[in-house]
Write an enzyme that holds these catalytic residues in place. Sequence first.
Site, PDB file in Angstrom:
ATOM      1  N   ASN A 258      22.977  32.137 -47.337  1.00  0.00           N
ATOM      2  CA  ASN A 258      22.659  30.785 -46.888  1.00  0.00           C
ATOM      3  C   ASN A 258      23.933  29.962 -46.991  1.00  0.00           C
ATOM      4  O   ASN A 258      24.328  29.573 -48.090  1.00  0.00           O
ATOM      5  CB  ASN A 258      21.544  30.197 -47.775  1.00  0.00           C
ATOM      6  CG  ASN A 258      21.239  28.758 -47.405  1.00  0.00           C
ATOM      7  OD1 ASN A 258      21.728  28.246 -46.395  1.00  0.00           O
ATOM      8  ND2 ASN A 258      20.427  28.088 -48.229  1.00  0.00           N
TER       9      ASN A 258
ATOM     10  N   LYS B  56      24.429  27.027 -45.950  1.00  0.00           N
ATOM     11  CA  LYS B  56      24.157  25.587 -46.062  1.00  0.00           C
ATOM     12  C   LYS B  56      25.049  24.837 -45.065  1.00  0.00           C
ATOM     13  O   LYS B  56      25.264  25.332 -43.969  1.00  0.00           O
ATOM     14  CB  LYS B  56      24.344  25.136 -47.515  1.00  0.00           C
ATOM     15  CG  LYS B  56      23.524  26.031 -48.473  1.00  0.00           C
ATOM     16  CD  LYS B  56      23.424  25.529 -49.865  1.00  0.00           C
ATOM     17  CE  LYS B  56      22.575  26.492 -50.697  1.00  0.00           C
ATOM     18  NZ  LYS B  56      22.339  26.032 -52.049  1.00  0.00           N
TER      19      LYS B  56
ATOM     20  N   HIS C 285      13.398  25.384 -48.245  1.00  0.00           N
ATOM     21  CA  HIS C 285      14.439  25.440 -49.288  1.00  0.00           C
ATOM     22  C   HIS C 285      14.306  24.200 -50.175  1.00  0.00           C
ATOM     23  O   HIS C 285      13.952  23.123 -49.694  1.00  0.00           O
ATOM     24  CB  HIS C 285      15.818  25.500 -48.630  1.00  0.00           C
ATOM     25  CG  HIS C 285      16.903  25.803 -49.601  1.00  0.00           C
ATOM     26  ND1 HIS C 285      17.445  24.844 -50.425  1.00  0.00           N
ATOM     27  CD2 HIS C 285      17.511  26.970 -49.926  1.00  0.00           C
ATOM     28  CE1 HIS C 285      18.365  25.412 -51.199  1.00  0.00           C
ATOM     29  NE2 HIS C 285      18.422  26.708 -50.920  1.00  0.00           N
TER      30      HIS C 285
ATOM     31  N   GLU D 216      16.422  22.248 -51.271  1.00  0.00           N
ATOM     32  CA  GLU D 216      17.205  21.096 -50.797  1.00  0.00           C
ATOM     33  C   GLU D 216      16.451  20.371 -49.688  1.00  0.00           C
ATOM     34  O   GLU D 216      16.541  19.144 -49.573  1.00  0.00           O
ATOM     35  CB  GLU D 216      18.599  21.567 -50.332  1.00  0.00           C
ATOM     36  CG  GLU D 216      19.471  21.913 -51.533  1.00  0.00           C
ATOM     37  CD  GLU D 216      20.496  23.020 -51.286  1.00  0.00           C
ATOM     38  OE1 GLU D 216      20.806  23.319 -50.125  1.00  0.00           O
ATOM     39  OE2 GLU D 216      20.969  23.597 -52.290  1.00  0.00           O
TER      40      GLU D 216
ATOM     41  N   GLU E 290      13.497  30.674 -55.870  1.00  0.00           N
ATOM     42  CA  GLU E 290      14.744  29.990 -56.205  1.00  0.00           C
ATOM     43  C   GLU E 290      14.448  28.891 -57.223  1.00  0.00           C
ATOM     44  O   GLU E 290      14.062  27.778 -56.838  1.00  0.00           O
ATOM     45  CB  GLU E 290      15.356  29.367 -54.949  1.00  0.00           C
ATOM     46  CG  GLU E 290      15.753  30.371 -53.895  1.00  0.00           C
ATOM     47  CD  GLU E 290      16.912  29.864 -53.031  1.00  0.00           C
ATOM     48  OE1 GLU E 290      17.901  30.580 -52.935  1.00  0.00           O
ATOM     49  OE2 GLU E 290      16.831  28.751 -52.492  1.00  0.00           O
TER      50      GLU E 290
ATOM     51  N   GLY F 147      23.264  26.430 -57.358  1.00  0.00           N
ATOM     52  CA  GLY F 147      24.561  25.753 -57.337  1.00  0.00           C
ATOM     53  C   GLY F 147      25.028  25.276 -58.704  1.00  0.00           C
ATOM     54  O   GLY F 147      25.961  24.487 -58.801  1.00  0.00           O
TER      55      GLY F 147
ATOM     56  N   SER G 162      22.579  30.940 -57.972  1.00  0.00           N
ATOM     57  CA  SER G 162      23.815  31.373 -58.638  1.00  0.00           C
ATOM     58  C   SER G 162      23.958  32.891 -58.701  1.00  0.00           C
ATOM     59  O   SER G 162      24.451  33.433 -59.689  1.00  0.00           O
ATOM     60  CB  SER G 162      23.929  30.741 -60.027  1.00  0.00           C
ATOM     61  OG  SER G 162      23.998  29.331 -59.936  1.00  0.00           O
TER      62      SER G 162
HETATM   63  P1  13P Z   1      23.725  29.177 -54.957  1.00  0.00           P
HETATM   64  O1  13P Z   1      23.863  30.682 -54.774  1.00  0.00           O
HETATM   65  O2  13P Z   1      24.949  28.424 -54.540  1.00  0.00           O
HETATM   66  O3  13P Z   1      23.235  28.828 -56.326  1.00  0.00           O
HETATM   67  O4  13P Z   1      22.592  28.703 -53.927  1.00  0.00           O
HETATM   68  C1  13P Z   1      21.380  29.374 -53.927  1.00  0.00           C
HETATM   69  C2  13P Z   1      20.620  28.926 -52.757  1.00  0.00           C
HETATM   70  O5  13P Z   1      20.197  27.797 -52.678  1.00  0.00           O
HETATM   71  C3  13P Z   1      20.396  29.910 -51.671  1.00  0.00           C
HETATM   72  O6  13P Z   1      19.462  29.433 -50.765  1.00  0.00           O
END
Ligand code: 13P
Length: 256
Positions: A9, A11, A95, A97, A168, A174, A214
């Site tokens: 992903n 983003k 997601h 976010e 997640e 992150g 992560s």
């Molecule tokens: P990170 O791997 O940067 O923690 O992000 C995970 C994520 O949100 C994947 O969709």
Amino acid sequence: MRIPFVAANWKMFKTVQEAFLYAKEFAPVVKDITDVEIVLAPPFTALHTVAEALRNTNVGVAGQNMHFEREGAFTGETSAGMLVEAGAGYVIIGHSERRTLFGETDATVAKKIAAALSADLVPIACIGETLAERERGDTLAVLDRQIHDGLAPAVDPADVSKLVVAYEPVWAIGTGRTATAEQAQEAHAHIRRRLRDQYGEEAAATCRVIYGGSVKPANTRELVTQPDVDGALVGGASLDLNAFAEIVARSRRDTV
Ligand code: 13P
């Protein structure tokens, strides 16, 4: 046996040019890994270019979001059909976010999953608890609600095997703070239990439940060797081609 599923992903990172160069360089690196389903989710602007670059390879392409309507006056939105036309075979839905920053709810997640399935897109449906919810001991209850309200209304028994569920934990995204293998397994086993309650043993056994938060090359193996962890949804580490290729390689069932 479920085939491991590993998705990048990206983003809101990478220009069209950067995405194109990554895709072109990445495909040959993973071309012999046929026992892992591999997917890149670029930003919308790069989706068609990446899909073209990956044509006739073993790497698929996902949208990072979609609207549940087929078309209409929805400024800024993209439909499932548009994703398919641009070359996507998958779409990330719900997601954290999207939920926390853009107001998505279990109800909109359900509509999006249903629309994705009817357009023949594989939904990668994200669920997971916040830190406050975990600290209150509400993790499993939050997962129950997200499955009951977000997934179950949209997925028929015949579609369970097409669905990918991404667990997640929001506190691990992150932050560099990965769930321990035990925490991941506990949540994944719970998700599979709920899928079993809803759809029966056989259907639940076909659904991939992947972990996100992560994930790095160094922690991939301990996570994906858990019995109910079927792969990874990778954010930050997937921006680096070599790191992501390493995560894919370490997600194979037979590597030690
Ligand atoms: P990170 O791997 O940067 O923690 O992000 C995970 C994520 O949100 C994947 O969709």
